[in-house]
Design a protein around this motif. Sequence first.
Motif, PDB file in Angstrom:
ATOM      1  N   THR A 171       0.835  -1.204   0.000  1.00  0.00           N
ATOM      2  CA  THR A 171       0.000   0.000   0.000  1.00  0.00           C
ATOM      3  C   THR A 171       0.868   1.252   0.000  1.00  0.00           C
ATOM      4  OG1 THR A 171      -1.729  -1.181   1.217  1.00  0.00           O
ATOM      5  CG2 THR A 171      -1.831   1.227   1.217  1.00  0.00           C
ATOM      6  N   MET A 172       1.932   1.227   0.775  1.00  0.00           N
ATOM      7  CA  MET A 172       2.861   2.359   0.795  1.00  0.00           C
ATOM      8  C   MET A 172       3.475   2.572  -0.589  1.00  0.00           C
ATOM      9  SD  MET A 172       6.127   2.971   3.316  1.00  0.00           S
ATOM     10  CE  MET A 172       6.890   4.590   3.463  1.00  0.00           C
ATOM     11  N   ASP A 173       3.852   1.490  -1.238  1.00  0.00           N
ATOM     12  CA  ASP A 173       4.418   1.596  -2.577  1.00  0.00           C
ATOM     13  C   ASP A 173       3.385   2.145  -3.560  1.00  0.00           C
ATOM     14  OD1 ASP A 173       6.379   1.227  -4.634  1.00  0.00           O
ATOM     15  OD2 ASP A 173       5.335  -0.597  -5.221  1.00  0.00           O
ATOM     16  N   SER A 174       2.139   1.707  -3.423  1.00  0.00           N
ATOM     17  CA  SER A 174       1.074   2.187  -4.323  1.00  0.00           C
ATOM     18  C   SER A 174       0.820   3.679  -4.151  1.00  0.00           C
ATOM     19  CB  SER A 174      -0.223   1.420  -4.055  1.00  0.00           C
ATOM     20  OG  SER A 174      -0.075   0.051  -4.337  1.00  0.00           O
ATOM     21  N   MET A 175       0.912   4.170  -2.907  1.00  0.00           N
ATOM     22  CA  MET A 175       0.619   5.572  -2.627  1.00  0.00           C
ATOM     23  C   MET A 175       1.833   6.482  -2.800  1.00  0.00           C
ATOM     24  SD  MET A 175      -1.853   5.174   0.734  1.00  0.00           S
ATOM     25  CE  MET A 175      -2.016   6.960   0.945  1.00  0.00           C
ATOM     26  N   GLY A 190       9.727   2.226   0.749  1.00  0.00           N
ATOM     27  CA  GLY A 190       8.579   1.347   0.518  1.00  0.00           C
ATOM     28  C   GLY A 190       8.698   0.592  -0.791  1.00  0.00           C
ATOM     29  N   ALA A 191       9.160   1.286  -1.840  1.00  0.00           N
ATOM     30  CA  ALA A 191       9.294   0.644  -3.146  1.00  0.00           C
ATOM     31  C   ALA A 191      10.325  -0.479  -3.113  1.00  0.00           C
ATOM     32  CB  ALA A 191       9.672   1.686  -4.200  1.00  0.00           C
ATOM     33  N   LYS A 192      11.466  -0.221  -2.469  1.00  0.00           N
ATOM     34  CA  LYS A 192      12.526  -1.231  -2.417  1.00  0.00           C
ATOM     35  C   LYS A 192      12.103  -2.444  -1.588  1.00  0.00           C
ATOM     36  CE  LYS A 192      15.514   0.871  -4.963  1.00  0.00           C
ATOM     37  NZ  LYS A 192      15.817   0.339  -6.329  1.00  0.00           N
ATOM     38  N   PHE A 193      11.438  -2.191  -0.453  1.00  0.00           N
ATOM     39  CA  PHE A 193      11.023  -3.316   0.385  1.00  0.00           C
ATOM     40  C   PHE A 193       9.916  -4.115  -0.295  1.00  0.00           C
ATOM     41  CE2 PHE A 193       9.305  -4.987   4.597  1.00  0.00           C
ATOM     42  CZ  PHE A 193      10.330  -5.901   4.740  1.00  0.00           C
ATOM     43  N   ASP A 194       9.034  -3.418  -1.015  1.00  0.00           N
ATOM     44  CA  ASP A 194       7.992  -4.121  -1.771  1.00  0.00           C
ATOM     45  C   ASP A 194       8.612  -4.992  -2.859  1.00  0.00           C
ATOM     46  OD1 ASP A 194       5.039  -4.430  -2.499  1.00  0.00           O
ATOM     47  OD2 ASP A 194       5.861  -3.679  -4.390  1.00  0.00           O
ATOM     48  N   LEU A 196      11.448  -6.443  -2.727  1.00  0.00           N
ATOM     49  CA  LEU A 196      12.031  -7.600  -2.054  1.00  0.00           C
ATOM     50  C   LEU A 196      10.953  -8.620  -1.676  1.00  0.00           C
ATOM     51  CD1 LEU A 196      14.480  -8.984  -0.696  1.00  0.00           C
ATOM     52  CD2 LEU A 196      13.969  -7.642   1.351  1.00  0.00           C
ATOM     53  N   LEU A 197       9.853  -8.155  -1.082  1.00  0.00           N
ATOM     54  CA  LEU A 197       8.807  -9.063  -0.611  1.00  0.00           C
ATOM     55  C   LEU A 197       8.071  -9.745  -1.768  1.00  0.00           C
ATOM     56  CD1 LEU A 197       7.213  -7.043   2.333  1.00  0.00           C
ATOM     57  CD2 LEU A 197       8.938  -8.854   2.449  1.00  0.00           C
ATOM     58  N   ALA A 198       7.986  -9.083  -2.915  1.00  0.00           N
ATOM     59  CA  ALA A 198       7.244  -9.640  -4.046  1.00  0.00           C
ATOM     60  C   ALA A 198       8.123 -10.392  -5.028  1.00  0.00           C
ATOM     61  CB  ALA A 198       6.497  -8.512  -4.783  1.00  0.00           C
ATOM     62  N   TYR A 199       9.427 -10.479  -4.772  1.00  0.00           N
ATOM     63  CA  TYR A 199      10.365 -11.045  -5.743  1.00  0.00           C
ATOM     64  C   TYR A 199      10.031 -12.501  -6.081  1.00  0.00           C
ATOM     65  CZ  TYR A 199      14.788 -12.014  -8.093  1.00  0.00           C
ATOM     66  OH  TYR A 199      15.731 -12.353  -9.032  1.00  0.00           O
ATOM     67  N   VAL A 200       9.928 -13.345  -5.079  1.00  0.00           N
ATOM     68  CA  VAL A 200       9.624 -14.759  -5.322  1.00  0.00           C
ATOM     69  C   VAL A 200       8.185 -14.956  -5.804  1.00  0.00           C
ATOM     70  CG1 VAL A 200       9.422 -17.028  -4.233  1.00  0.00           C
ATOM     71  CG2 VAL A 200      11.409 -15.588  -3.757  1.00  0.00           C
ATOM     72  N   MET A 235      11.490  -4.154 -17.670  1.00  0.00           N
ATOM     73  CA  MET A 235      10.646  -3.293 -16.855  1.00  0.00           C
ATOM     74  C   MET A 235      11.440  -2.608 -15.749  1.00  0.00           C
ATOM     75  SD  MET A 235       7.472  -3.663 -18.029  1.00  0.00           S
ATOM     76  CE  MET A 235       6.309  -3.368 -16.690  1.00  0.00           C
ATOM     77  N   GLU A 236      10.970  -1.440 -15.314  1.00  0.00           N
ATOM     78  CA  GLU A 236      11.596  -0.752 -14.189  1.00  0.00           C
ATOM     79  C   GLU A 236      11.481  -1.588 -12.923  1.00  0.00           C
ATOM     80  OE1 GLU A 236       9.838   3.056 -13.734  1.00  0.00           O
ATOM     81  OE2 GLU A 236      10.755   3.895 -15.536  1.00  0.00           O
ATOM     82  N   SER A 237      10.313  -2.171 -12.712  1.00  0.00           N
ATOM     83  CA  SER A 237      10.107  -3.031 -11.553  1.00  0.00           C
ATOM     84  C   SER A 237      10.709  -4.401 -11.823  1.00  0.00           C
ATOM     85  CB  SER A 237       8.615  -3.184 -11.260  1.00  0.00           C
ATOM     86  OG  SER A 237       8.378  -4.257 -10.376  1.00  0.00           O
ATOM     87  N   PRO A 238      11.392  -4.990 -10.831  1.00  0.00           N
ATOM     88  CA  PRO A 238      11.937  -6.332 -11.026  1.00  0.00           C
ATOM     89  C   PRO A 238      10.873  -7.414 -10.971  1.00  0.00           C
ATOM     90  CG  PRO A 238      12.364  -5.613  -8.790  1.00  0.00           C
ATOM     91  CD  PRO A 238      11.756  -4.432  -9.512  1.00  0.00           C
ATOM     92  N   ASN A 239       9.631  -7.048 -10.672  1.00  0.00           N
ATOM     93  CA  ASN A 239       8.578  -8.046 -10.459  1.00  0.00           C
ATOM     94  C   ASN A 239       7.374  -7.905 -11.378  1.00  0.00           C
ATOM     95  OD1 ASN A 239      10.070  -9.047  -8.200  1.00  0.00           O
ATOM     96  ND2 ASN A 239       9.250  -7.383  -6.954  1.00  0.00           N
TER      97      ASN A 239
END
Length: 312
Positions: A171-175, A190-194, A196-200, A235-239
Amino acid sequence: MELFWIPLAALVIDAIFGDPRSFPHPVQLIGSMLNRLEKTTRKNFPNRLGGVLSLLILLLLVFIAVSFFIDLPYVGWVFALYFAWSGLALGSLLNEGTKAVQAVSSGSIEEGRKAVSMLVSRDVSESSEEELYKTLAETLSENFNDGIIAPFFWLILSGPVGLWLYKATSTMDSMWGYKNEKWIDLGWAGAKFDDLLAYVPARFSAMFLQSTANLAGLGSGRGAWDSVARDAAKMESPNAGWPMAMAAHLYGRPMGGRAVYFGKIKEKPVLGAGDEAWDHHSLIQLIKHIRLAAIFGCGLMWLIVTLLRLVF
């Protein structure tokens, strides 16, 4: 025992009913906390440091709140089920996606634009019907991971507390995660931690779409993985690119290209090698495919984690 049955119960309830509407949704409360944290940290800290502190404070508050409610005697399991249910978005994603597809195909172009704008952050006020369908395909496939696979992954690993630590970060990354002058520093943590958590889970989401391609009437999907990996790396996002690229390759319909955000045109990488445009039929097929992949993927993850707990 709660980690055994609550994830499956929450998945079934969410698939049938969607998000709970009779109670304040935890995401709304997190959004309110973030608005207050933004005002405080911008006044007192450099933006990058303020973003880090905001993330830590948010995660601490979420950890305390969810832990308190699920540990209550006698009724803790009720709160655990509620937090698990409200953290998943399968039913709402597919229901809202279906409504938007119907609005684009059967309503006026303005009705279609309005329906799609409720699901995305980009500006679709001048999008054509073909562009609206492509936008829907992108957001449905990306949110297959963000709204279903990733939260369920953290739910089965660490219960409702882990799920809501992920949801708070997401949510923090979205906002705050926009890459513009206002947010680039405040939203960095928030973006970096998101990421990491969504990588797998992001890679699992692509795998589950590929594994259920036959059931969705798309053939085996063999040979797509290398192409998907190359496209996702653009993509900019790794996920985000993983489920999007997999859907683009399986359906032979491209994603990406020109998009408008906050009045500025952005050329996003093109995913997929097909040249057919997304349309009503392919979107309805994608929605059914996501439902199949979610049931298969979540069931498989639950089974593997449950067996590992029994063994170890």
